[in-house]
Write an enzyme that holds these catalytic residues in place. Structure first.
Site, short mmCIF file in Angstrom:
data_model
loop_
_atom_site.label_atom_id
_atom_site.label_comp_id
_atom_site.label_asym_id
_atom_site.label_seq_id
_atom_site.Cartn_x
_atom_site.Cartn_y
_atom_site.Cartn_z
N ASP A 172 0.86 -1.19 0.00
CA ASP A 172 0.00 0.00 0.00
C ASP A 172 0.90 1.24 0.00
O ASP A 172 2.06 1.19 -0.42
CB ASP A 172 -0.94 -0.06 1.21
N ASP B 144 -6.07 3.27 -7.29
CA ASP B 144 -7.02 3.56 -6.22
C ASP B 144 -7.38 5.04 -6.27
O ASP B 144 -6.79 5.81 -7.03
CB ASP B 144 -6.37 3.19 -4.88
N GLU C 177 -11.95 8.09 -8.32
CA GLU C 177 -13.31 8.50 -8.66
C GLU C 177 -13.36 9.86 -9.38
O GLU C 177 -14.34 10.05 -10.13
CB GLU C 177 -14.18 8.52 -7.39
N ARG D 152 -10.43 0.81 -8.53
CA ARG D 152 -11.59 0.97 -7.66
C ARG D 152 -12.76 1.61 -8.42
O ARG D 152 -13.90 1.19 -8.27
CB ARG D 152 -11.23 1.82 -6.44
N ASP E 289 -13.48 -0.46 0.21
CA ASP E 289 -13.14 -0.54 1.63
C ASP E 289 -14.24 -1.23 2.42
O ASP E 289 -14.97 -0.59 3.20
CB ASP E 289 -12.88 0.86 2.18
N HIS F 189 -6.68 -8.24 1.97
CA HIS F 189 -6.14 -6.89 2.17
C HIS F 189 -6.65 -6.35 3.50
O HIS F 189 -7.84 -6.44 3.80
CB HIS F 189 -6.56 -5.98 1.02
#
Length: 952
Positions: free
Chosen positions: A404, A518, A521, A600, A616, A674
């Site tokens: 990460d 990630d 959006e 994502r 998440d 994860h």
């Protein structure tokens, strides 16, 4: 094609009656038109996702100038026009809560609903359209090369600003099972989604559908030719086409609707006044909220098991409202109405037809189907390497190790810190030497806070002009993990080249194998930008869908910011897709092998370039269970490479939950454990020995099944199939399967029934008609290098008439059943796919009552590009019939030439064989169990050479 004329007014009733006596056919059209305005009601629905805003609320504002000006001279709805069944009322106040006076000013009906307020929301609308509400009129209808064209005109403005009073309708009969129509502004070019779609130049000669038009009010009615069933009927409510508000409503043939992702919901959406909002948002999966992706496509099941699909190619913020009549309303804040209807008639055909438009899924590398491990908090190469060593010592398969944010320098992309990760490149090379791969997180936001010349990705991006800009044409600055950040505009060709260069330069330092994109959006820790957002119509549109936060800027960047192709207002929902495309291409250029990207944020067509993880998720039994419909949903949307974080990401898991999640996760197409930053450890080796044994058993089973899983991905890539699929896709005529979303199928052959509740040692699942063999009766571990788990007594087969069955499910067991009529390839499991691919193979043959079965194996080197174009693959079919198993060599090359077939297990052999032959040579050491009806045949054959195995 038929045109329906408007019903007669009261003034002309007598004349119309005389005309009707002479023109019975016309009267039939009128009666049918009136009937279709109010769809029949269907009872029953599943729980509400999110209800529409109330049309009445205490303290609502008085009518404003816009309302008064827009409706000068409009007649009010009369009581008889308001006699509309409650479930068939279409909301006349989608934009805000209004009073009776405001409703009257809009020319609509006002009847308070009987149910009370539910928090801030309600069910059926209090203010609704009367059937006579003004809409568009159809004019100048004519045939075209592709279908039909017409003009739509409106004389009465609506209560939204900037109505477009003249529209152009184009109806294109593209294929026998695909109808396409668009509604546009003929005078001004409007934003259209820049998605590559098929181009067709002549109309289909024998379509499965008929198209009818209502003249006034305008509407399109699409029927299935076979039975006349109405699939789309847009006359049920007025058409709206204003600059920033487009609404198109349709009746639905049933309440069984799925799609419209991404949301935390059952597989079948509720039609009980459910609002589904599409505006990509960084938010942990929450019921009733807009989440990471937007897919404006739905699949509807019909009586008898037929299905159709509808796709609105529109990327603007939108609501989709489902109501019990049943009916659906699309409400978009911009763009055009670009509608595809897919006729099926089988559900799996609908999926394939949808993918014909948005693109078939990419073919992942073989290693990407192995087990992935990650957590936020692996703070050094030493810790990361120790995790890999611990997995190996505990005999857990592991193919891909991830990191990460921890690896970055100041959380900046394309950097690594020189403290804990000073030997980062060496660690990755060491993983490669052990047959493993490496991936790391890459966020789109680029740090902008350093001095000039201190951070090449920003400096170079600034020089090339690749960032999204604000109203002053300067890069818009938000805040993400590294602090102040700029956002690349992936619709800009210059940004694609810049991204390729940044990826390649970092790959030269650290030879990573895939990208985890990630926060795309895109996510922003402040609203809009550091300077706020302008006060304009894009930031404050007249209609705001039900987005979390109440504004389009919430948790993202300003809607009015500028991108190469358009404004962010139009392109926001495409941000993740465009980054996925850029990353896909960058990996191809940097590595020269098949790319592996997990994203994502998603939009329609995402599966063509990347996979998806569901964000998440909490470490909870509820989110374990909800992961099943989400995995199924994304497969229906053409994103088969999908999975949830095994054991959960937010909060601490428990041992039992992690075991059950690992068992289910072994059947996610994409499997990754994860964990969050401050949580307790959840690597498989972190638990008790019994728990480890259960997890090891699940992972071993997955690795044994990888040849079958890889073959399923090949079928998805070349034929638009699903990998994980809901039961209704295979058994659409069995209505009991329609709402099953706590089980899943792998392809046609494997049925998985996981335990999704705490403290359970048994599980109940639905088994469609047929014979279902327990896969645990097939010995697989002896093929590979991993220690076999202890055997347990099992019921060898379920002979189902279509029924619910309760199965034993102790903690070490996930129930997997092989469907009669199918053959699946297996391979000895190893600690990596590199090791597994060298192991011998087996066949599991599940016979029907008639003694037949079929199957397939697709094999290549697992990572090269263009293997189909170059013919660098092996494809073998298997067929069992009349006590004989043969293979058919469809295509054979050196790839797969050395695959050894070591065992064949035949399930459902009714009588004890006296002789078994392999290519005519007797097999003396076969075994047969009269109790389980299982015949085990040791062989020494090559998969890529013709063979014949028989018993008598």
């Amino acid at each position: 094609m038929r045109v329906r004329h408007p019903p007669c007014s009261r003034r002309l009733l007598a004349i119309c009656a005389l005309v009707s006596l002479a023109t019975a056919a016309l009267l039939g059209h009128i009666l049918l038109h009136d009937f279709l305005l109010v769809p029949r009601e269907l009872s029953g629905s599943s729980p509400v996702l999110e209800e529409t805003h109330p049309a009445h609320q205490q303290g609502a504002s008085r009518p404003g100038p816009r309302d008064a000006q827009a409706h000068l001279g409009r007649p009010r709805a009369v009581p008889t026009q308001c006699d509309v069944p409650p479930n068939s009322r279409f909301d006349c106040a989608p934009d805000k809560a209004i009073t009776r006076e405001q409703c009257d000013a809009r020319g609509c009906c006002y009847i308070p609903a009987k149910q009370g307020l539910r928090g801030a929301q309600m069910g059926q609308p209090w203010c609704f359209f009367p059937p006579s509400y003004p809409s568009y009129k159809l004019e100048n209808l004519s045939s075209s090369e592709m279908g039909y064209t017409a003009t739509l005109t409106r004389t009465t403005p609506t209560f939204f600003p900037k109505d477009i009073l003249t529209l152009r309708l184009d109806v294109m009969m593209e294929t026998e099972n695909r109808l396409h129509f668009t509604i546009k502004d003929p005078a001004n070019r409007r934003y259209e989604v820049p998605l590559e779609t098929p181009r067709v130049h002549s109309r289909a000669p024998s379509p499965l559908y008929s198209v009818e038009f209502s003249e006034e009010p305008f509407g399109v009615i699409v029927r299935r030719q076979l039975d006349g069933r109405v699939l789309l009927n847009t006359t049920v409510a007025p058409l709206f086409f204003a600059d920033q508000f487009l609404q198109l409503s349709t009746s639905l043939p049933s309440q069984y609707i799925t799609g419209l992702a991404e949301h935390l919901s059952p597989l079948m959406l509720s039609t009980s006044w459910t609002r589904v909002t599409l505006w990509n948002r960084d938010l942990a999966p929450t019921p009733g909220a807009n989440l990471y992706g937007s897919h404006p496509f739905y699949l509807a099941l019909e009586d008898g098991g037929s299905a159709h699909g509808v796709f609105l190619l529109n990327s603007n913020a939108m609501d989709v409202v489902l109501q019990p009549s049943p009916a659906l309303s699309w409400r978009s804040t911009g763009g055009i109405l670009d509608v595809y209807i897919f006729l099926g008639p089988e559900p799996k055909s609908v999926v394939r037809q949808y993918l014909d438009v948005v693109g078939y899924p990419f073919m992942p590398p073989y290693w990407g189907l192995g087990f992935h491990l990650c957590r936020w908090g692996y703070s050094s190469t030493a810790i990361t390497s120790q995790v890999v060593e611990n997995m190996t010592r505990a005999h857990f398969p592991l193919d891909v190790q991830w990191n990460d944010l921890d690896y970055m320098d100041a959380r900046r992309d394309f950097t690594f810190n020189k403290d804990g990760f000073r030997d980062f490149p060496a660690m990755v090379r060491e993983l490669h030497q052990g047959g493993r791969r490496y991936m790391m997180i890459v966020d789109p936001a680029i740090s902008s806070s350093g001095p000039a010349g201190s951070y090449r990705p920003y400096d170079e991006g600034l020089r090339r002009g690749v960032f999204i800009t604000n109203e002053t044409s300067q890069p818009l600055i938000g805040k993400v993990w590294p602090g102040s950040t700029a956002f690349p505009d992936f619709t800009n060709p210059a940004a694609l080249a810049w991204w390729e260069d940044m990826v390649a330069e970092f790959h030269d330092q650290v030879p990573f194998d895939g990208m985890w994109i990630d926060m795309n959006e895109p996510s922003n820790f402040i609203r809009g930008s550091e300077d706020g957002c302008p006060d304009n119509e894009l930031e404050n549109p007249p209609y705001v869908p039900g987005v979390v936060g109440g504004t389009l800027q919430a948790a993202t960047i300003c809607a009015s910011s500028h991108q190469f192709l358009s404004t962010h207002y139009n392109l926001h929902n495409l941000y993740g897709l465009t980054e996925a495309i850029a990353s896909h291409r960058a990996l191809v250029k940097a590595r020269g092998t098949r790319p592996f990207v997990i994203s994502r944020s998603t939009f329609a067509g995402h599966g063509r370039y990347a996979g998806h993880w569901t964000g998440d998720v909490w470490s909870s039994w509820e989110q374990l269970a909800s992961s099943v419909p989400e995995i199924l949903q994304f497969n229906l949307l053409g994103v088969p490479l999908v999975g949830a974080d095994v054991c959960g990401f937010l909060g601490n898991t428990s041992e039992e939950l992690c075991v059950r999640w690992t068992q289910l996760g072994a059947f996610y197409p994409f499997m990754r454990n994860h964990n969050g930053l401050l949580n307790l450890p959840q690597e498989p080796y972190s638990f008790s020995e019994p728990a480890q044994q259960a997890m090891r058993k699940a992972l071993t089973l997955r690795y044994a099944l990888l040849p079958h899983l890889y073959t399923l991905f090949h079928q998805a890539h070349v034929a638009g199939e699903t990998v994980a699929r809901p039961l209704f896709l295979e058994f659409p005529k069995d209505s009991s399967t329609w709402t099953v979303d706590h089980q899943l199928l792998w392809g046609e052959a494997l049925l998985i029934t996981p335990v999704l509740q705490a403290g359970k040692a048994e599980v109940t699942g639905y088994f469609p008609l047929g014979i279902w063999y327990d896969l645990q009766t097939v010995p697989i571990e002896a093929l590979g290098s991993l220690p076999p788990p202890p055997a347990a007594p099992r019921e060898p087969a379920i002979h189902s008439e279509g029924q619910w069955v309760t199965l034993p499910a102790p903690l070490d067991t996930i129930n997997v059943h092989l469907r009669a009529g199918y053959i699946i390839p297996l391979q000895g499991p190893g600690l990596t796919t590199t090791e597994s691919r060298q192991q011998p193979m087996a066949l599991a043959v599940a016979l029907t009552k008639g003694g037949e079965a079929r199957g397939e194996l697709f094999w290549d080197d697992g990572e090269s590009l263009e293997v189909l174009e170059r013919g660098a693959y092996t494809q073998v079919l298997f067929l069992a019939r009349n006590n004989t198993i043969v293979n058919e060599l469809v295509h054979v090359t050196s790839e797969g030439a050395g695959l050894q077939l070591q065992k064949v297990t035949v399930l459902g052999v009714a009588t004890t064989p006296q002789q078994v032959l392999s290519n005519g040579v007797p097999v003396s050491n076969f075994t047969y169990s009269p109790d389980t009806k299982v015949l085990d045949i040791p062989v020494s054959l090559l998969m890529a050479e013709q063979f014949l195995i028989s018993w008598s």
